[in-house]
Design a protein around this motif. Structure first.
Motif, PDB file in Angstrom:
ATOM      1  N   LEU A   1      47.467  18.322  -7.646  1.00  0.00           N
ATOM      2  CA  LEU A   1      48.453  18.394  -6.566  1.00  0.00           C
ATOM      3  C   LEU A   1      48.538  19.809  -6.009  1.00  0.00           C
ATOM      4  O   LEU A   1      48.582  20.006  -4.792  1.00  0.00           O
ATOM      5  CB  LEU A   1      49.819  17.916  -7.060  1.00  0.00           C
ATOM      6  CG  LEU A   1      50.975  18.008  -6.059  1.00  0.00           C
ATOM      7  CD1 LEU A   1      50.648  17.284  -4.751  1.00  0.00           C
ATOM      8  CD2 LEU A   1      52.252  17.454  -6.684  1.00  0.00           C
TER       9      LEU A   1
ATOM     10  N   SER B   1      54.799  19.746   2.341  1.00  0.00           N
ATOM     11  CA  SER B   1      55.509  18.468   2.355  1.00  0.00           C
ATOM     12  C   SER B   1      54.635  17.331   2.870  1.00  0.00           C
ATOM     13  O   SER B   1      54.910  16.165   2.586  1.00  0.00           O
ATOM     14  CB  SER B   1      56.767  18.556   3.222  1.00  0.00           C
ATOM     15  OG  SER B   1      57.688  19.463   2.663  1.00  0.00           O
ATOM     16  N   SER B   2      53.594  17.652   3.617  1.00  0.00           N
ATOM     17  CA  SER B   2      52.723  16.621   4.174  1.00  0.00           C
ATOM     18  C   SER B   2      51.800  16.001   3.128  1.00  0.00           C
ATOM     19  O   SER B   2      51.201  14.961   3.380  1.00  0.00           O
ATOM     20  CB  SER B   2      51.885  17.191   5.324  1.00  0.00           C
ATOM     21  OG  SER B   2      50.834  18.002   4.827  1.00  0.00           O
ATOM     22  N   VAL B   3      51.688  16.633   1.973  1.00  0.00           N
ATOM     23  CA  VAL B   3      50.848  16.088   0.905  1.00  0.00           C
ATOM     24  C   VAL B   3      51.601  14.910   0.283  1.00  0.00           C
ATOM     25  O   VAL B   3      52.734  15.079  -0.187  1.00  0.00           O
ATOM     26  CB  VAL B   3      50.517  17.169  -0.153  1.00  0.00           C
ATOM     27  CG1 VAL B   3      49.739  16.576  -1.311  1.00  0.00           C
ATOM     28  CG2 VAL B   3      49.750  18.309   0.505  1.00  0.00           C
ATOM     29  N   PRO B   4      50.992  13.710   0.309  1.00  0.00           N
ATOM     30  CA  PRO B   4      51.718  12.501  -0.091  1.00  0.00           C
ATOM     31  C   PRO B   4      52.396  12.538  -1.459  1.00  0.00           C
ATOM     32  O   PRO B   4      53.500  12.048  -1.611  1.00  0.00           O
ATOM     33  CB  PRO B   4      50.637  11.419  -0.051  1.00  0.00           C
ATOM     34  CG  PRO B   4      49.635  11.925   0.926  1.00  0.00           C
ATOM     35  CD  PRO B   4      49.647  13.420   0.773  1.00  0.00           C
ATOM     36  N   SER B   5      51.776  13.136  -2.455  1.00  0.00           N
ATOM     37  CA  SER B   5      52.362  13.107  -3.797  1.00  0.00           C
ATOM     38  C   SER B   5      53.303  14.278  -4.082  1.00  0.00           C
ATOM     39  O   SER B   5      53.848  14.395  -5.176  1.00  0.00           O
ATOM     40  CB  SER B   5      51.263  13.029  -4.858  1.00  0.00           C
ATOM     41  OG  SER B   5      50.304  14.030  -4.648  1.00  0.00           O
TER      42      SER B   5
ATOM     43  N   GLU C   1      45.681  20.292  -3.708  1.00  0.00           N
ATOM     44  CA  GLU C   1      45.877  19.589  -2.430  1.00  0.00           C
ATOM     45  C   GLU C   1      46.843  20.367  -1.533  1.00  0.00           C
ATOM     46  O   GLU C   1      46.633  20.467  -0.323  1.00  0.00           O
ATOM     47  CB  GLU C   1      46.428  18.192  -2.673  1.00  0.00           C
ATOM     48  CG  GLU C   1      45.448  17.224  -3.289  1.00  0.00           C
ATOM     49  CD  GLU C   1      46.088  15.877  -3.552  1.00  0.00           C
ATOM     50  OE1 GLU C   1      46.716  15.323  -2.630  1.00  0.00           O
ATOM     51  OE2 GLU C   1      45.972  15.381  -4.690  1.00  0.00           O
TER      52      GLU C   1
END
Length: 106
Positions: A9, A72-76, A12
């Motif tokens: 994460l 914040s745009s990273v889904p997890s 990402e």
């Protein structure tokens, strides 16, 4: 979240932060060396430690808000906390070779 998942994460998020372009230098904040750390805590809470090239930089709000939005745009990703620090102070030595080349710094 496992340590491996946290590390993935963080990677990402760091990639997403490359979409944030410093408006004065025209290059992304990661390769400029403005992002000091991306850490993932329990529950997917992401903490981004970053700086600006100078104290009082007129683009500070733009950069920190951009970093928050990109992370914040990273889904997890869960909640995102962007911390601005000037320790250590930023220097051009913190830039990647590509960023230096883009800016004409040998």
């Amino acid at each position: 979240m496992t340590p491996e998942a946290s590390e993935a994460l963080a990677g990402e998020v760091k990639e997403a932060l490359r979409l944030v372009i410093d408006p004065e230098l025209g290059y992304n904040i990661v390769d400029l060396g403005l992002v000091y750390d991306v850490a993932v805590e329990d529950g997917g809470v992401v903490r981004v430690a970053m700086t600006t090239t100078t104290r009082g930089c007129p683009a500070t709000d733009y950069l920190t808000n951009g970093a928050r939005d990109a992370a914040s745009s990273v889904p997890s990703a869960g909640a995102v906390d962007v911390v601005l620090t000037y320790n250590p102070p930023w220097t051009p030595d913190m830039m990647t070779p590509d960023a230096k080349s883009h800016l004409g710094i040998a």
